[in-house]
Write a protein that holds these residues in place. Structure first.
Motif, mmCIF file in Angstrom:
data_model
loop_
_atom_site.group_PDB
_atom_site.id
_atom_site.type_symbol
_atom_site.label_atom_id
_atom_site.label_comp_id
_atom_site.label_asym_id
_atom_site.label_seq_id
_atom_site.Cartn_x
_atom_site.Cartn_y
_atom_site.Cartn_z
ATOM 1 N N PRO A 31 21.399 55.729 34.229
ATOM 2 C CA PRO A 31 20.614 56.496 35.191
ATOM 3 C C PRO A 31 21.356 56.745 36.507
ATOM 4 C CG PRO A 31 19.886 54.232 35.145
ATOM 5 C CD PRO A 31 20.931 54.369 34.076
ATOM 6 N N PHE A 32 22.495 56.082 36.692
ATOM 7 C CA PHE A 32 23.271 56.225 37.926
ATOM 8 C C PHE A 32 24.737 55.953 37.604
ATOM 9 C CE2 PHE A 32 21.094 52.170 37.580
ATOM 10 C CZ PHE A 32 22.162 51.283 37.507
ATOM 11 N N PRO A 33 25.666 56.428 38.441
ATOM 12 C CA PRO A 33 27.088 56.206 38.168
ATOM 13 C C PRO A 33 27.493 54.761 38.479
ATOM 14 C CG PRO A 33 26.818 57.361 40.237
ATOM 15 C CD PRO A 33 25.446 57.249 39.629
ATOM 16 N N PRO A 34 28.625 54.316 37.927
ATOM 17 C CA PRO A 34 29.086 52.961 38.244
ATOM 18 C C PRO A 34 29.473 52.859 39.719
ATOM 19 C CG PRO A 34 30.710 54.120 36.909
ATOM 20 C CD PRO A 34 29.510 55.002 37.004
ATOM 21 N N PRO A 35 29.470 51.639 40.262
ATOM 22 C CA PRO A 35 29.820 51.484 41.676
ATOM 23 C C PRO A 35 31.274 51.859 41.934
ATOM 24 C CG PRO A 35 29.668 49.359 40.598
ATOM 25 C CD PRO A 35 29.215 50.380 39.601
ATOM 26 N N ARG A 36 31.560 52.221 43.162
ATOM 27 C CA ARG A 36 32.929 52.556 43.561
ATOM 28 C C ARG A 36 33.482 51.424 44.416
ATOM 29 N NH1 ARG A 36 34.351 57.229 40.723
ATOM 30 N NH2 ARG A 36 36.226 57.088 41.963
ATOM 31 N N VAL A 37 34.761 51.151 44.245
ATOM 32 C CA VAL A 37 35.429 50.161 45.067
ATOM 33 C C VAL A 37 35.688 50.799 46.430
ATOM 34 C CG1 VAL A 37 37.529 48.783 45.338
ATOM 35 C CG2 VAL A 37 36.480 49.040 43.076
ATOM 36 N N PRO A 38 35.272 50.136 47.538
ATOM 37 C CA PRO A 38 35.497 50.738 48.862
ATOM 38 C C PRO A 38 36.981 50.964 49.133
ATOM 39 C CG PRO A 38 34.076 48.807 49.009
ATOM 40 C CD PRO A 38 34.603 48.858 47.612
ATOM 41 N N LYS A 39 37.280 52.111 49.704
ATOM 42 C CA LYS A 39 38.667 52.461 50.042
ATOM 43 C C LYS A 39 38.736 52.697 51.547
ATOM 44 C CE LYS A 39 39.187 54.746 45.640
ATOM 45 N NZ LYS A 39 37.842 54.984 45.210
ATOM 46 N N PHE A 40 39.737 52.107 52.162
ATOM 47 C CA PHE A 40 39.865 52.217 53.610
ATOM 48 C C PHE A 40 40.820 53.327 54.026
ATOM 49 C CE2 PHE A 40 38.694 47.878 52.497
ATOM 50 C CZ PHE A 40 37.481 47.804 53.147
ATOM 51 N N SER A 41 41.571 53.857 53.081
ATOM 52 C CA SER A 41 42.455 54.990 53.334
ATOM 53 C C SER A 41 42.846 55.589 51.989
ATOM 54 C CB SER A 41 43.704 54.551 54.109
ATOM 55 O OG SER A 41 44.575 53.827 53.257
ATOM 56 N N GLU A 42 43.561 56.689 52.018
ATOM 57 C CA GLU A 42 44.031 57.309 50.768
ATOM 58 C C GLU A 42 45.131 56.476 50.121
ATOM 59 O OE1 GLU A 42 42.704 59.915 49.141
ATOM 60 O OE2 GLU A 42 41.152 59.769 50.664
ATOM 61 N N LYS A 43 45.849 55.706 50.931
ATOM 62 C CA LYS A 43 46.923 54.851 50.413
ATOM 63 C C LYS A 43 46.387 53.431 50.296
ATOM 64 C CE LYS A 43 50.554 57.558 52.533
ATOM 65 N NZ LYS A 43 51.692 57.557 53.427
ATOM 66 N N TYR A 44 45.903 53.104 49.127
ATOM 67 C CA TYR A 44 45.367 51.768 48.915
ATOM 68 C C TYR A 44 45.901 51.215 47.606
ATOM 69 C CZ TYR A 44 42.226 53.503 45.313
ATOM 70 O OH TYR A 44 41.727 54.042 44.166
ATOM 71 N N LYS A 45 45.881 49.925 47.492
ATOM 72 C CA LYS A 45 46.274 49.261 46.259
ATOM 73 C C LYS A 45 45.206 48.245 45.921
ATOM 74 C CE LYS A 45 51.143 49.852 46.820
ATOM 75 N NZ LYS A 45 52.172 49.907 45.890
ATOM 76 N N ILE A 46 44.889 48.158 44.652
ATOM 77 C CA ILE A 46 43.913 47.182 44.191
ATOM 78 C C ILE A 46 44.670 46.052 43.514
ATOM 79 C CG2 ILE A 46 42.058 46.746 42.536
ATOM 80 C CD1 ILE A 46 41.055 49.551 43.061
ATOM 81 N N ALA A 47 44.352 44.836 43.880
ATOM 82 C CA ALA A 47 44.935 43.662 43.235
ATOM 83 C C ALA A 47 43.868 43.039 42.348
ATOM 84 C CB ALA A 47 45.414 42.667 44.277
ATOM 85 N N HIS A 48 44.233 42.719 41.142
ATOM 86 C CA HIS A 48 43.300 42.109 40.192
ATOM 87 C C HIS A 48 43.856 40.740 39.833
ATOM 88 C CE1 HIS A 48 40.282 42.057 37.003
ATOM 89 N NE2 HIS A 48 41.211 41.503 36.253
ATOM 90 N N LEU A 49 43.162 39.694 40.240
ATOM 91 C CA LEU A 49 43.595 38.336 39.972
ATOM 92 C C LEU A 49 42.631 37.672 39.009
ATOM 93 C CD1 LEU A 49 44.328 37.305 43.661
ATOM 94 C CD2 LEU A 49 45.951 38.165 41.976
ATOM 95 N N THR A 50 43.161 36.931 38.061
ATOM 96 C CA THR A 50 42.322 36.171 37.139
ATOM 97 C C THR A 50 42.876 34.761 37.023
ATOM 98 O OG1 THR A 50 43.606 36.782 35.185
ATOM 99 C CG2 THR A 50 41.750 38.218 35.765
ATOM 100 N N ALA A 51 42.035 33.853 36.619
ATOM 101 C CA ALA A 51 42.450 32.476 36.367
ATOM 102 C C ALA A 51 41.595 31.918 35.241
ATOM 103 C CB ALA A 51 42.284 31.622 37.623
ATOM 104 N N ASP A 52 42.231 31.382 34.236
ATOM 105 C CA ASP A 52 41.507 30.742 33.144
ATOM 106 C C ASP A 52 41.313 29.275 33.499
ATOM 107 O OD1 ASP A 52 41.371 33.028 31.586
ATOM 108 O OD2 ASP A 52 43.326 32.648 30.676
ATOM 109 N N LEU A 53 40.064 28.848 33.539
ATOM 110 C CA LEU A 53 39.748 27.466 33.853
ATOM 111 C C LEU A 53 39.310 26.758 32.574
ATOM 112 C CD1 LEU A 53 37.641 28.027 37.104
ATOM 113 C CD2 LEU A 53 40.039 27.366 36.935
ATOM 114 N N PRO A 54 39.834 25.560 32.322
ATOM 115 C CA PRO A 54 39.463 24.847 31.091
ATOM 116 C C PRO A 54 38.118 24.130 31.228
ATOM 117 C CG PRO A 54 41.059 23.581 32.322
ATOM 118 C CD PRO A 54 40.865 24.874 33.076
ATOM 119 N N CYS A 55 37.093 24.892 31.612
ATOM 120 C CA CYS A 55 35.757 24.325 31.752
ATOM 121 C C CYS A 55 34.735 25.454 31.639
ATOM 122 C CB CYS A 55 35.603 23.608 33.095
ATOM 123 S SG CYS A 55 35.738 24.683 34.530
ATOM 124 N N SER A 56 33.457 25.084 31.598
ATOM 125 C CA SER A 56 32.411 26.096 31.539
ATOM 126 C C SER A 56 32.234 26.719 32.923
ATOM 127 C CB SER A 56 31.092 25.477 31.088
ATOM 128 O OG SER A 56 30.571 24.650 32.120
#
Length: 180
Positions: free
Chosen positions: A125-150
């Motif tokens: 019913p609506f579009p997905p959210p957009r990541v806020p951008k502070f300028s036309e020149k931006y970079k997105i960093a995606h960090l993940t970590a696998d934790l051996p627990c729930s």
């Protein structure tokens, strides 16, 4: 958000779970992402165990084939010419999927549709959210970590007030309190 764009190579299948819904993600031969329920409507075999030719996902159990974008069944190889099953009425469960801001976004409707069967995809019913951008020149960093627990243990362990005051005494954190 179901995955980072970089985690989804073309013509490969990737398993994930989003909002307690098992999904199989992929990119068709044109590079467009798709999301399907990760279970064949025939016997429930995860479709992520199957094969993908760039257009159709094939179940590894009995070879049923589904259109990657719509989830509509395209082929039941065991059918004979005299059987009248309307294959085109069977769906494997497809979810609207978009790519932007270096992420794959999947819409999971509420209430959730049946995992498979005779239902066509539900449009969001609506579009997905957009990541806020502070300028036309931006970079997105995606960090993940696998934790051996729930998830519960990870969150409680990191945020518990008792753990903060008693466990996190280390040379790199802070000194223990001085008792007199």
């Amino acid at each position: 958000m179901a995955a980072a764009s970089s985690e989804l190579p073309q013509k490969q299948l990737r398993r994930t779970v989003l909002l307690e819904t098992p999904l199989v993600l992929g990119r068709d031969s044109q590079g467009k992402p798709f999301a399907m329920h990760d279970a064949c409507p025939h016997r429930g075999m995860p479709l992520s165990y199957g094969w993908f030719d760039g257009q159709q996902v094939e179940c590894s159990y009995h070879g049923w084939k589904f259109d990657a974008q719509s989830g509509q069944c395209q082929l039941v190889p065991s059918l004979t010419a005299d059987q009248r099953l309307k294959v085109e009425r069977i769906y494997a469960g497809s979810y609207p999927c978009q790519e932007h801001d270096d992420y794959i976004w999947v819409f999971i409707p509420e209430p959730k549709p049946a995992a498979a069967g005779f239902s066509k995809p539900v449009e969001p019913p609506f579009p997905p959210p957009r990541v806020p951008k502070f300028s036309e020149k931006y970079k997105i960093a995606h960090l993940t970590a696998d934790l051996p627990c729930s998830v519960d243990h990870g969150i409680i362990g990191l945020n518990g007030s008792c753990a903060r005051s008693l466990v996190h005494h280390a040379w790199w954190w802070r000194s223990p309190p001085q008792h007199s």
